[in-house]
Design a protein around this motif. Sequence first.
Motif, mmCIF file in Angstrom:
data_model
loop_
_atom_site.group_PDB
_atom_site.id
_atom_site.type_symbol
_atom_site.label_atom_id
_atom_site.label_comp_id
_atom_site.label_asym_id
_atom_site.label_seq_id
_atom_site.Cartn_x
_atom_site.Cartn_y
_atom_site.Cartn_z
ATOM 1 N N ASP A 107 0.861 -1.193 0.000
ATOM 2 C CA ASP A 107 0.000 0.000 0.000
ATOM 3 C C ASP A 107 0.893 1.238 0.000
ATOM 4 N N PRO A 108 0.828 2.101 -1.033
ATOM 5 C CA PRO A 108 1.698 3.281 -1.094
ATOM 6 C C PRO A 108 1.571 4.205 0.120
ATOM 7 N N GLN A 109 0.359 4.353 0.652
ATOM 8 C CA GLN A 109 0.183 5.225 1.816
ATOM 9 C C GLN A 109 0.876 4.649 3.042
ATOM 10 N N GLN A 110 0.766 3.340 3.209
ATOM 11 C CA GLN A 110 1.445 2.701 4.335
ATOM 12 C C GLN A 110 2.959 2.779 4.151
ATOM 13 N N ALA A 111 3.402 2.625 2.913
ATOM 14 C CA ALA A 111 4.840 2.718 2.637
ATOM 15 C C ALA A 111 5.358 4.115 2.942
ATOM 16 N N ALA A 112 4.582 5.151 2.602
ATOM 17 C CA ALA A 112 4.995 6.531 2.876
ATOM 18 C C ALA A 112 5.015 6.814 4.372
ATOM 19 N N ALA A 113 4.104 6.168 5.119
ATOM 20 C CA ALA A 113 4.051 6.375 6.569
ATOM 21 C C ALA A 113 5.183 5.661 7.288
ATOM 22 N N HIS A 114 5.704 4.598 6.675
ATOM 23 C CA HIS A 114 6.782 3.815 7.304
ATOM 24 C C HIS A 114 7.886 3.559 6.273
ATOM 25 N N PRO A 115 8.619 4.589 5.870
ATOM 26 C CA PRO A 115 9.604 4.422 4.802
ATOM 27 C C PRO A 115 10.729 3.461 5.153
ATOM 28 N N GLU A 116 11.130 3.404 6.435
ATOM 29 C CA GLU A 116 12.198 2.471 6.803
ATOM 30 C C GLU A 116 11.735 1.020 6.618
ATOM 31 N N LEU A 117 10.531 0.726 7.100
ATOM 32 C CA LEU A 117 10.003 -0.626 6.928
ATOM 33 C C LEU A 117 9.769 -0.947 5.455
ATOM 34 N N SER A 118 9.373 0.084 4.690
ATOM 35 C CA SER A 118 9.158 -0.132 3.265
ATOM 36 C C SER A 118 10.470 -0.465 2.567
ATOM 37 N N ALA A 119 11.552 0.195 2.961
ATOM 38 C CA ALA A 119 12.869 -0.114 2.396
ATOM 39 C C ALA A 119 13.294 -1.527 2.784
ATOM 40 N N LEU A 120 13.023 -1.919 4.036
ATOM 41 C CA LEU A 120 13.319 -3.284 4.458
ATOM 42 C C LEU A 120 12.472 -4.292 3.668
ATOM 43 N N ALA A 121 11.231 -3.917 3.379
ATOM 44 C CA ALA A 121 10.351 -4.800 2.613
ATOM 45 C C ALA A 121 10.886 -5.021 1.200
ATOM 46 N N VAL A 122 11.465 -3.973 0.610
ATOM 47 C CA VAL A 122 12.072 -4.130 -0.715
ATOM 48 C C VAL A 122 13.215 -5.130 -0.644
ATOM 49 N N MET A 123 14.014 -5.037 0.414
ATOM 50 C CA MET A 123 15.116 -5.982 0.593
ATOM 51 C C MET A 123 14.602 -7.416 0.710
ATOM 52 N N ALA A 124 13.527 -7.605 1.493
ATOM 53 C CA ALA A 124 13.049 -8.954 1.797
ATOM 54 C C ALA A 124 12.114 -9.517 0.734
ATOM 55 N N HIS A 125 11.297 -8.648 0.122
ATOM 56 C CA HIS A 125 10.240 -9.133 -0.777
ATOM 57 C C HIS A 125 10.242 -8.387 -2.111
ATOM 58 N N GLY A 126 11.400 -7.860 -2.507
ATOM 59 C CA GLY A 126 11.455 -6.973 -3.665
ATOM 60 C C GLY A 126 11.149 -7.615 -5.002
ATOM 61 N N ARG A 127 11.021 -8.930 -5.049
ATOM 62 C CA ARG A 127 10.645 -9.561 -6.330
ATOM 63 C C ARG A 127 9.174 -9.331 -6.647
ATOM 64 N N ASP A 128 8.425 -8.860 -5.656
ATOM 65 C CA ASP A 128 7.015 -8.512 -5.852
ATOM 66 C C ASP A 128 6.935 -7.106 -6.450
ATOM 67 N N ARG A 129 6.604 -7.016 -7.716
ATOM 68 C CA ARG A 129 6.602 -5.733 -8.416
ATOM 69 C C ARG A 129 5.665 -4.723 -7.746
ATOM 70 N N LYS A 130 4.514 -5.196 -7.278
ATOM 71 C CA LYS A 130 3.554 -4.289 -6.645
ATOM 72 C C LYS A 130 4.172 -3.630 -5.410
ATOM 73 N N LEU A 131 4.967 -4.387 -4.682
ATOM 74 C CA LEU A 131 5.622 -3.849 -3.485
ATOM 75 C C LEU A 131 6.625 -2.758 -3.865
ATOM 76 N N VAL A 132 7.419 -3.005 -4.888
ATOM 77 C CA VAL A 132 8.406 -2.008 -5.318
ATOM 78 C C VAL A 132 7.704 -0.766 -5.867
ATOM 79 N N GLU A 133 6.594 -0.946 -6.553
ATOM 80 C CA GLU A 133 5.836 0.204 -7.056
ATOM 81 C C GLU A 133 5.272 1.026 -5.906
#
Length: 300
Positions: free
Chosen positions: A144-170
Amino acid sequence: MPSPTHDSLIELFRDRPQLAVEVLRDLLGQDLPVTPLARAENFTFNTRPSDDIEPDLVVVLGPPPSPAHVIIVEIQKDKSKDPRQLDRYAAQAWLMLKCDATVLVVCPDARTAEHYARPIDSGLTGYRPHPRVLGPGGIPAITDPQQAAAHPELSALAVMAHGRDRKLVEAFASALAELPHDYAAKYYEHAYDMSVPEVRHLLEEIMTSTDWPVHSPFAREHYGRGMAEGKAKGKTEGRAEEAAKLVLLVMDARGLDMPDDVRARITSCTDLTLLETWAARAATAQTVHDMFDGASEQDR
């Protein structure tokens, strides 16, 4: 030797120490003292016989005179560190600061996370400390882009852990657009450095498809090279334009007849050396044709 992944993970926690609290409390379910004060401090723990040991990061909760809790953040990409070293960190923190201590081990690799999640055999009867471990399975997949914007550090960690999911990177890319440029660039750098090559390529693809200036090392190198080449080209073109104006000015001052095709030939020329030659000849030429004498057939 520290790697880009190690350094970026540490910087995420160092830049915002409250992240360590949120990981332990919200993701790993640990009770912690309620305090708005969380600060990163530089500590070197010392054992006897004397042996300096340095944890990656120490986050102290509570006011300096009476700390309430210590979080020792360790980044482990493999199983090379003796788990008892983690036990020593906690013991030394307890001795120095006189408060409870928790070791938080962040592992990008699932098998490494499983290894350090086991209770530690400290060698002391009845004492088996249990570090808290954040592996890729414990990092939420934020799409969710809004959740990612609210938690940018966790979102960056999520890219590291689950970055093969295109929707997550978007979602991560959309979140960066909501952040101030300096912060967005920092989080992008961290996500890029922490990711495997496949995810880095996906980051590059998604970020370059937008108006976002690319910040990865690869893109920075090529973007910077292009900028430098563009500036050099612009500088050369600017000098050529000035040289063409000089040729026309000399010819006008001397009253030489200039047909439109000759004027167009001069103004469209980008060869600085040729323009300088024309300018020198214009000072003494009796006709326009005299000025062009000696020019190659390609430049005529």
